[in-house]
Each structure stands twice: as C-alpha cells, then as structure tokens.
Design a protein around this motif. Structure first.
Motif, short mmCIF file in Angstrom:
data_model
loop_
_atom_site.label_atom_id
_atom_site.label_comp_id
_atom_site.label_asym_id
_atom_site.label_seq_id
_atom_site.Cartn_x
_atom_site.Cartn_y
_atom_site.Cartn_z
N PRO A 84 0.75 -1.54 0.07
CA PRO A 84 -0.34 -0.22 0.10
C PRO A 84 0.51 1.48 0.19
CG PRO A 84 -0.36 -1.53 1.67
CD PRO A 84 0.69 -1.96 1.42
N MET A 85 0.41 2.56 -0.74
CA MET A 85 1.02 3.63 -0.30
C MET A 85 1.36 4.04 0.65
SD MET A 85 1.75 6.09 -2.32
CE MET A 85 1.09 7.84 -2.44
N PRO A 86 2.81 4.81 0.61
CA PRO A 86 3.37 4.81 2.44
C PRO A 86 2.96 6.10 3.04
CG PRO A 86 5.11 4.76 0.07
CD PRO A 86 3.49 4.34 0.06
N ASP A 87 2.50 6.27 3.94
CA ASP A 87 2.44 7.69 4.50
C ASP A 87 3.08 8.63 4.22
OD1 ASP A 87 -0.76 6.62 5.35
OD2 ASP A 87 0.28 5.94 6.78
N SER A 88 4.29 9.09 4.77
CA SER A 88 5.10 10.07 4.16
C SER A 88 6.36 8.87 3.11
CB SER A 88 5.34 9.89 5.57
OG SER A 88 6.20 9.47 5.69
N GLY A 89 7.15 10.46 3.19
CA GLY A 89 8.52 9.93 2.41
C GLY A 89 8.50 10.26 1.19
#
Lengths: 277, 417
Positions: A210-215
């Motif tokens: 899934p899409m990571p929250d940040s970075g």
C-alpha cells in the motif's frame, strides 16, 4: 486512387490524417485478428507447460513477496484484504500494463522484414499483443479468483465495473508501447531501457504494497498516474470506494492523450522508420 | 475512372538513403519529430552522408501492360518497386496509382515457421488484403498451384526452399490484384515451376492485370514485357522496347574480367591481335546472323616451339559462355604468325556478345596460355527482324503433310530456337 508524395499529410491537413488513421484501423481488424490467432497458436506450440506460464510468473513473484512479508522483512500496512490477495491483484493489473507495453514495443523489431516488404495497415500489428495481453489477463484473474476463494475474500458488488476501470490503464500502455515500438526501431538500446524502467517502476509504484504515509516514495507517487490507475480499480474491486477521484480523472485524461499521441506517432513515423529497418 | 489514364504514373521520383548508421538514427529522429509536429520537411536536398538511390525517375504504366525494370545491382530497382507499393515514401516527385496493388517483393514474408502451411495461407492472405471468405474460395486453387499436397498441414519450417517459394507465389498470384509488382522472386524455384509462374503471369496479363516486373533474367524480361525501364545508378537510362533496353543494359555492364590464362610475360605464346573480317576481307566489328564470319588471330611464339590449339569462344556480354571451338592440334614455331578461322554461317541472333580468341596447350582448358577478347555486335539483319524468342538461329525446313495446309507466302519464315 492512391498518390504518394513528400509532405502529403502536411499539405492535406491534420484532420485528413486522422480520417486515414481511422480508416486504416477499420481495415486492419481482420488482419489483426489473423495475426493474433497466428501468434497465439504459435506461442505455446513448442513449450511443455504451455499457457500455464501465464500464471507461473505472477504466482512465484507473489510467493516471494508473501514469504518476505511473513518472515517480517517486508512490513506492510493493513489494507483490509489478506496480503497475498492484495499483492496478487496488484501484480495482475501491473502485468497487464507491463505486458502490453513491452509486447507492443517489440512489434516493429519483430515484424521488421514484414514491414519492409509488404504494404499493409501497420496498425494491424498492434492488435495481436493487445488481444494476447487481454487473454493473459483473463487467465491471471482466474488465479486471483482461486486465491480469493482460498482466503475467503469476497469482492465488492461493484467489481463488475473492473473492465471499464482498466480501460485507461490499457490506453496508457498501448500509447506508450506504440511510441516505444517506433523509437526502438531507430534506437536499438531502447528495449533494454524499457525493461529496466518497467522493473524499477514495479517496485517504485505501490503495487505490491500500500501507499506509504510519508517519505520520498509517497511524494513521488502522488504524481504517478500509474499508481492511481491501479489503486482505484483495486479499491473499487475490494471495497467499492472510489478514492482519489480528481487524481484518477487526470490520469484518465493523460492516458487518453498518450493513446492518441502514441497512435499518431506510430502512424506518422512508420513510413520514416521502414527504410531504416 | 477514365480508362485512358495510365494505371501508374510516376513523375520526377527521387528517393535518398543515408550511408552512416549514426546519421540514419539522427536524421530518422529529426524527420519523425518534424512529421509528428506537422513541420514541413525539405526532402529535396541531400544532407551530409546521404545519397540519391533513385533520382528524377519518370514513367507511366498503362492498364494491362507488363513493364520490366532492369539494371545492375544497386541501380534502384527494388527501391522503385517499394515506392510503387507505398512502402517507401518518395522524397521528391509524385506517384499516382489507379488500382489495387498486390506485391511479391519477397516470397513468404510473414510466414510463421511453427504454423502449418494451411494456417500460413490464411495469415498471408490476410496480410495481402484478403478476407477469410476470399481465402476460403481460393484455398484449393492455391494448394493445387503450389503442388504442396499433404504437406499443407505440416509446419512450414519443414518445407524445402522450393515448397516455401511455391506456396508464397501461389498465394500472391491468387489475390487477383489489378497491379502486381514482382521483384526477382522467380529465380528461386526449379525450371518447371518457373515456367508455371511465367505462364500464370501471362494468364494474368491476358485478364487485364498490369504487371511491373523486376528481374535480372533478360530472357524473361524480353519474353514477358511490353516495355522496359533501364535503371543505372538511380536514374532511368532508357525506356523502350525490351530488346533495345536489354542491349543498352549489356552495354552498361563492364566486361567480365575473365582471364584465367597465364600472365602475358610468362606465357610461352601470346595472342598479339585479333580482328574480324567481313566477306570481302575488310575489318568489321558488326556481323549478321547466318552470314560468314572470318576471324584472324595473330600470335607471337617465344623461344621454343609450342604445340597446342587455337580456340574461338563466344560469350554473352556478361561472360556466360555460349560455345567454344578448338582448332586441330598445331605446332607454333618461334616467331610471329597468324591463324585464320572461318565460321561459314554465324548462328547467333541480334545482340551484344564477346568474342574471345586464345591459344592453349594440348590439355586445352587446363592449359590456356593466353587470350584476347573483343566486343561483337550482331545486327538484326533483314531476314531476322524479330529475335525476341531466342538467342541462336537454326535452319529449319518445313514440310506440309496432307493437303489441308497451304502456303500463303513463298518466303520461308525465320524461326529461332
């Protein structure tokens, strides 16, 4: 009556060119179907496992990811469906895209002598890889269904919309593939570049996770149309929710533009390429 | 469509190619980009590294005509054919085509080796523009013409070259195009199939098909074509009757540098000069069929006496031997001398040939000492106006059996064989 002269299309105007392209497309359907039957029946004729290869590759890839996930090397955020189903579904859509792009990108190289020796609607070469990719998609979706049954996952009622939602992904892939097929005819190092790009994109785009929250990955993928074109169908399929509506709409527009641009590029450039094959 | 308009019209046609591979890529990319954005490309000038493969070619083909295209290798024949087929766009000039084009540029292009002949017939038919129904209708005729038989259901990679070619040709000639472009494809099959193909081409022309034929086989060109275009270095050198163009073509070809004998300095005996004399003994380089031919061969024998033969040989202008005649064994004493040869009735018909005179040892061909050659032109001659269907002349006596046939003309007809 047929006339050939330099700069003919520029003299006659852009609209005339599109009329000709549509005419070619219509004329090419029968030949395209024949070429598809030819390629499809020849493809697995001398292989032991035959069409099973279509599912072997994604099954093993997902198997590795599942292994990584279970052993804790790959930490994946909970996404509502069991990870193997999530990953396999994502990979199936990705394979549709990557398969289309690389198959279409190879047509000019493979049919080189045919193009140089026989005059026929060139667009006919595109039909065969498109149809084979769709056939492979069907087989892979059957694998997905089997895995879903195993994990007891039910798709949302709106899963019937899936073919419609995959259309933009196909458009993007076909347009890109057509452009690459021409460029690959001139620059022979492009097929290598393309396979490298596709591999990098597979891991860089949130397909198997899934899409990571940040970075950095999160920041980059905000502008990655591929992410939306795969994530939205997946969201609708499993949860029935349409997220990222605006971004998806833009991605759809972009894929249409790429399809039309790639088609025109293919049409215009083919004549120039043929003497260089 | 007005029937009087030529079915193919080419005006001022030019095509350029590029030598360097890097430049091909750069120019290709530039041209494609310009086309894509709708910017006019100036194609009429050469960029560095480019050359004209075809320059300012203009010709037309009438409905039902058979046009031959001949020329040395690299003269632009295939380029021209591909432009007529719409594969290459012209860089200058214009082509107008008023009919459905079928092309046989390479036989079996598009055959898939893993598929059976039957499957390939359908694929190839589709590539050439036939629908499945149209192939169905023609299928039996195609198989019959190709003489493939039961092999039609085997993969074509198991086919012999001949079978491959036969099947490819059969498909192409059964597509019934209005214009058929044929590029040097008949040379591959065996003699029987070659005849079958030429007959099929004649049949097509009788039905009104227009044919453009590229070939190196001058005989084929002369028997099949109504008109011929001769290309050299990308330009049309001559357009006209097949025989005339065939002669002009022979003129273009440099003499075959065939010299297998010893170098003049090492040969024990050399041919100093040779000349042709006519009946009254005057030098000549032109002869007529069925007329006597005198050849005088002057030699110089060094140091010791040489035993051997004088020979006379006639080859085509490109060096293919037609016949050789050896003298009986002779002894040549040191010093200069001459031998005369008389051919009572020279039997070759109108054309350009080469006459060789040489001296060889007792082992004949294996011991050729020295030889010279000269151009030999055979005039049509009054009695041989049409030498289209043959190379040499033989006297033939005709006798009529029974009384059903009567002679109209007292003058016997000249036949060539």
């Amino acid at each position: 009556m047929q006339t050939y002269r330099p700069n003919k299309w520029i003299d006659e105007g852009l609209s005339c060119q599109w009329v000709q392209m549509c005419h070619d497309l219509r004329r090419s359907l029968e030949l395209g179907w024949r070429l598809f039957v030819r390629d499809f029946s020849a493809k697995y004729r001398q292989s032991l496992l035959g069409a099973a290869w279509v599912v072997i590759f994604p099954a093993f890839t997902v198997g590795v990811f599942v292994l990584l996930n279970q052993s804790g090397v790959l930490q994946v955020r909970e996404s509502g469906v069991p990870y193997p189903v999530f990953a396999l579904f994502g990979l199936t859509l990705w394979s549709l895209f990557a398969g289309l792009v690389s198959a279409i990108a190879g047509i000019v190289g493979q049919a080189g002598s045919l193009i140089a020796k026989i005059h026929f609607p060139r667009i006919a070469l595109v039909h065969s890889p498109v149809l084979s990719s769709l056939a492979e998609l069907a087989v892979r979706l059957a694998l997905v269904a089997a895995v879903m049954v195993y994990y007891g996952v039910r798709p949302h009622g709106s899963f019937v919309l899936l073919p419609l939602l995959l259309l933009p992904l196909c458009c993007l892939a076909i347009g890109t593939g057509m452009a690459f097929s021409i460029l690959g005819g001139v620059f022979r190092d492009l097929p290598n570049v393309l396979s490298l790009l596709l591999t990098v994109m597979l891991f860089a785009t949130p397909v198997m996770y899934p899409m990571p929250d940040s970075g950095l990955l999160c920041g980059l993928n905000r502008f990655n149309p591929l992410y939306y074109l795969i994530e939205v169908p997946r969201g609708v399929f499993f949860g029935g929710r349409l997220e990222y509506g605006a971004a998806y709409a833009w991605s759809v527009l972009l894929s249409l533009a790429v399809l039309l641009g790639g088609w025109r590029f293919y049409h215009v450039a083919m004549n120039r390429i043929v003497e260089k094959l | 469509m007005r029937p009087l308009e030529p079915i193919i019209e080419a005006e001022n046609l030019s095509k350029k190619f590029c030598r360097g591979l890097k430049q091909v890529m750069i120019y290709g990319a530039c041209d494609v980009a310009r086309d894509f954005f709708g910017i006019r490309t100036d194609t009429a000038h050469l960029r560095s590294g480019e050359f004209w493969a075809l320059r300012e070619a203009g010709f037309h083909v009438e409905r039902g005509e058979v046009l031959g295209i001949i020329g040395p290798n690299g003269s632009g024949k295939s380029t021209l054919l591909k432009m007529l087929n719409g594969i290459y766009p012209p860089d200058e000039g214009q082509i107008t085509i008023r009919g459905r084009v079928g092309a046989l540029i390479e036989i079996g292009a598009g055959f898939h080796p893993m598929l059976t002949g039957r499957e390939n017939v359908y694929v190839n038919g589709a590539i050439l523009g036939l629908t499945k129904k149209q192939v169905d209708e023609r299928f039996d005729r195609i198989v019959e013409f190709s003489e493939i038989g039961d092999f039609i259901d085997s993969p074509v990679r198991h086919y012999s070259t001949g079978m491959y070619v036969r099947l490819g040709f059969a498909i192409a000639v059964h597509c019934d195009p209005e214009i058929l472009l044929v590029d040097e494809v008949l040379a591959v099959g065996d003699a029987r199939f070659f005849n079958k193909c030429t007959n099929r081409i004649r049949e097509l022309t009788e039905r009104g098909t227009t044919i453009v034929l590229v070939s190196h086989n001058l005989w084929l060109i002369q028997t099949l074509c109504d008109r011929v275009v001769l290309l050299n270095r990308g330009r049309i050198v001559k357009t006209g009757a097949p025989v005339d163009c065939a002669f002009a073509y022979a003129e273009l070809e440099p003499a075959a540098a065939e010299h297998t004998g010893l170098p003049a300095e090492q040969a024990p005996i050399v041919v100093r000069h040779m000349d042709i004399r006519d009946q009254s003994g005057n030098p000549a380089s032109v002869v007529e069929p069925d007329a006597p031919l005198h050849v005088r061969v002057g030699y110089l024998c060094r140091e010791r006496t040489v035993r051997g033969h004088v020979f006379l040989r006639v080859t085509t202008s490109d060096g293919y031997p037609l016949y050789t005649s050896y003298s009986s064994a002779m002894e040549f004493p040191p010093g200069e001398g001459a031998v005369k040869a008389l051919v009572p009735a020279f039997s070759l018909l109108r054309g350009e040939y080469r006459l060789w005179a040489g001296i060889c040892g007792e082992k004949k061909e294996a011991e050729r000492y020295h030889e010279r050659q000269m151009k030999l032109t055979v005039n049509p001659g009054e009695r041989f106006p049409d030498s289209r269907y043959g190379v040499f002349y033989n006297r033939v006596e005709w006798q009529v059996e029974g009384r059903r046939v009567s002679r109209i003309n007292a003058r016997p007809n000249m036949a060539a064989g």
